[in-house]
Design a protein around this motif. Structure first.
Motif, PDB file in Angstrom:
ATOM      1  N   LYS A   1      33.997  -2.167  71.875  1.00  0.00           N
ATOM      2  CA  LYS A   1      33.466  -0.609  71.936  1.00  0.00           C
ATOM      3  C   LYS A   1      32.283  -1.039  72.896  1.00  0.00           C
ATOM      4  N   PHE A   2      31.169  -1.362  72.174  1.00  0.00           N
ATOM      5  CA  PHE A   2      29.914  -1.834  72.002  1.00  0.00           C
ATOM      6  C   PHE A   2      29.936  -3.074  73.083  1.00  0.00           C
ATOM      7  N   ILE A   3      30.964  -4.120  73.682  1.00  0.00           N
ATOM      8  CA  ILE A   3      30.342  -4.440  74.427  1.00  0.00           C
ATOM      9  C   ILE A   3      30.944  -4.343  75.692  1.00  0.00           C
ATOM     10  N   SER A   4      32.203  -3.375  76.055  1.00  0.00           N
ATOM     11  CA  SER A   4      32.509  -3.065  77.335  1.00  0.00           C
ATOM     12  C   SER A   4      31.815  -1.949  77.440  1.00  0.00           C
ATOM     13  N   ARG A   5      31.066  -1.162  76.923  1.00  0.00           N
ATOM     14  CA  ARG A   5      30.575  -0.602  77.401  1.00  0.00           C
ATOM     15  C   ARG A   5      29.017  -0.965  78.255  1.00  0.00           C
ATOM     16  N   LYS A   6      28.761  -2.167  77.252  1.00  0.00           N
ATOM     17  CA  LYS A   6      27.830  -3.325  78.439  1.00  0.00           C
ATOM     18  C   LYS A   6      28.138  -3.588  79.209  1.00  0.00           C
ATOM     19  N   ASN A   7      28.862  -3.780  79.688  1.00  0.00           N
ATOM     20  CA  ASN A   7      29.907  -4.701  80.566  1.00  0.00           C
ATOM     21  C   ASN A   7      30.183  -3.329  81.733  1.00  0.00           C
ATOM     22  N   THR A   8      30.610  -2.473  81.379  1.00  0.00           N
ATOM     23  CA  THR A   8      30.524  -1.279  82.291  1.00  0.00           C
ATOM     24  C   THR A   8      29.353  -0.489  82.498  1.00  0.00           C
ATOM     25  N   LYS A   9      28.069  -0.994  81.905  1.00  0.00           N
ATOM     26  CA  LYS A   9      26.552  -0.419  82.478  1.00  0.00           C
ATOM     27  C   LYS A   9      26.399  -1.332  83.422  1.00  0.00           C
ATOM     28  N   SER A  10      26.801  -3.046  83.278  1.00  0.00           N
ATOM     29  CA  SER A  10      25.836  -3.634  83.827  1.00  0.00           C
ATOM     30  C   SER A  10      27.451  -3.955  85.437  1.00  0.00           C
ATOM     31  N   LEU A  11      28.427  -3.578  85.327  1.00  0.00           N
ATOM     32  CA  LEU A  11      28.814  -3.623  86.511  1.00  0.00           C
ATOM     33  C   LEU A  11      28.909  -2.417  87.128  1.00  0.00           C
ATOM     34  N   THR A  12      28.257  -1.712  86.543  1.00  0.00           N
ATOM     35  CA  THR A  12      27.922  -0.005  87.471  1.00  0.00           C
ATOM     36  C   THR A  12      26.582   0.028  88.088  1.00  0.00           C
TER      37      THR A  12
END
Length: 464
Positions: free
Chosen positions: A422-433
């Motif tokens: 979940k932490f990795i997916s949130r970090k990836n989502t944040k970078s994509l945003t």
């Protein structure tokens, strides 16, 4: 009548090796047995002897099963005025012997030995009477309710599993049986052998080893379906593997229990009749079939159950753990580090070896996740039920020690992986945003530049 010069009472924790019986004219023999219950106010140990007992001493042990003091030791004689406790045993006082009552206060479940040493003559010949004390678990309302609730949970969860089973997916899987075969072999070949290996490595006591082996041969649990959804696995395969392992348990569990498990049950001195074992397993098999029938007769029932199944199962798992903690809280005083390690190590190894077995058979990533989870997460409530219905206290209490550890921290690795994911997916989502915002910002700047150029060119044309 001779007088006793020295008496020593030793409290020994159960399951220890007996002392040497013939040293320095010392003879040890079993006198009798006393059974008590935890929280019992007055538990009297009856000791008959033709010698006077003048001194009582207790050597404390690491885990004290019961307590007593000098005042709790009373002598009952027909020649003296009988106390309140002695008057009840008036007809049991022998003519040529004295009756002694030792009032003990039970603190924990288990077995203990009272060794009473007598010096019987001037030649220092000694004799030891070994009195067995058995302290059983209390018979309270919550203890009876616990057995009923575990049976009810197993029954209801099995019905839900039958309702949620997709029969069409079952037919498709039968046409391509490789993932089911891999999952079945992981469940009923890999796990029993792993469990037996850990039992030998950690040299567990026979009663604890037997309980863990029962757990290692148990079918998959419904909780595996929820974790399969969380890790984006093959939910249809998960439901089918749980169904297949549950139906197969009526054959596979007795097969393992009366072959490899027989060596453990002999050492534990516990026999579970085949008929009783099958009856315990039918508690989950019959409700599962009932669930399949209900799903066929009431097609809308599956959609309704789907909405609330996850919440119901989570509630049952939490309530199951809380009930065990409340009713068996004293077990945490008995549990050792070996049980905390060995118990959870079995399902954790099941996760790893199940995934490895699925990987070497070239299964897709979703099926690898599913087979791994199905192999490690077994139905611990079945093991609880078999032990509580077939083992007597205090054996049942000591057998539950490693299973308490299993039910408490089995899913810890899954929670850790879930949080990391979940932490990795949130970090990836944040970078994509952030990258999308940067692109959008640049796009807007270019639009502004284009608009300015167009405006300037139009102004120049008007001037001309």
């Amino acid at each position: 009548m001779c007088s006793l010069l020295f008496t020593k009472i030793i409290l020994c924790q159960t399951y220890l090796n007996d002392a040497d019986t013939n040293q320095n004219n010392k003879t040890i023999f079993i006198d009798n047995k006393t059974e008590c219950q935890m929280y019992q106010r007055n538990c009297f140990v009856k000791i008959t002897s033709k010698y006077l007992i003048r001194y009582v001493n207790m050597i404390p042990s690491k885990s004290k099963l019961f307590e007593f003091n000098q005042k709790s030791f009373k002598k009952c004689s027909l020649n003296q005025t009988l106390s309140k406790e002695c008057s009840k045993l008036k007809n049991h006082i022998p003519l040529n012997k004295e009756l002694y009552l030792l009032n003990i206060k039970p603190k924990l479940v288990g077995r203990a030995y009272l060794d009473i040493e007598y010096l019987i003559d001037d030649n220092y010949s000694r004799v030891i009477k070994r009195h067995i004390i058995v302290i059983k678990s209390p018979k309270r309302f919550i203890d009876v309710f616990q057995i009923f609730y575990i049976s009810f949970v197993s029954f209801l969860v099995a019905i839900i599993m039958g309702i949620l089973l997709d029969t069409e997916s079952l037919i498709q899987i039968i046409k391509m049986p490789i993932p089911v075969i891999v999952g079945f072999l992981s469940q009923y070949l890999l796990m029993p052998l792993l469990t037996f290996g850990f039992i030998k490595i950690f040299k567990l006591k026979p009663i604890e080893a037997l309980a863990l082996f029962i757990y290692g041969c148990s079918p998959g649990g419904v909780g595996s379906n929820n974790w399969t959804i969380i890790f984006n696995g093959d939910i249809d395969l998960s439901a089918i593997l749980t169904f297949v392992s549950t139906m197969s348990s009526i054959i596979m569990m007795p097969l393992w229990f009366y072959t490899l498990g027989k060596t453990i049950s002999i050492k534990a001195e516990i026999k579970i009749p085949l008929f009783k074992l099958i009856l315990n397993l039918l508690v989950t098999i019959i409700p599962c079939l009932i669930g399949i029938i209900l799903a066929k007769k009431f097609p809308k029932l599956k959609q309704t159950i789907m909405k609330y199944a996850k919440k119901i199962i989570v509630f049952m798992i939490i309530s199951f753990l809380v009930l065990n903690l409340v009713s068996k809280y004293y077990i945490f005083k008995l549990i050792t580090w070996q049980q905390w390690v060995t118990g959870p190590l079995i399902p954790w190894s099941g996760f790893a070896f199940g995934a490895f077995f699925a990987w070497i058979t070239r299964r897709p990533i979703k099926q690898i996740y599913t087979i791994s989870i199905e192999t490690g997460l077994q139905n611990v409530s079945i093991a609880f039920l078999i032990i509580m219905l077939n083992f007597e206290s205090p054996d049942s209490d000591y057998a539950l020690l490693p299973l308490i550890a299993v039910s408490t921290i089995t899913t810890v690795p899954l929670w850790i992986l879930f949080l990391i994911n979940k932490f990795i997916s949130r970090k990836n989502t944040k970078s994509l945003t952030q990258s999308s915002d940067f692109i959008k910002c640049n796009y807007n700047k270019n639009d502004i530049k284009i608009d300015v150029n167009l405006t300037n060119s139009l102004n120049d044309q008007e001037k001309i």
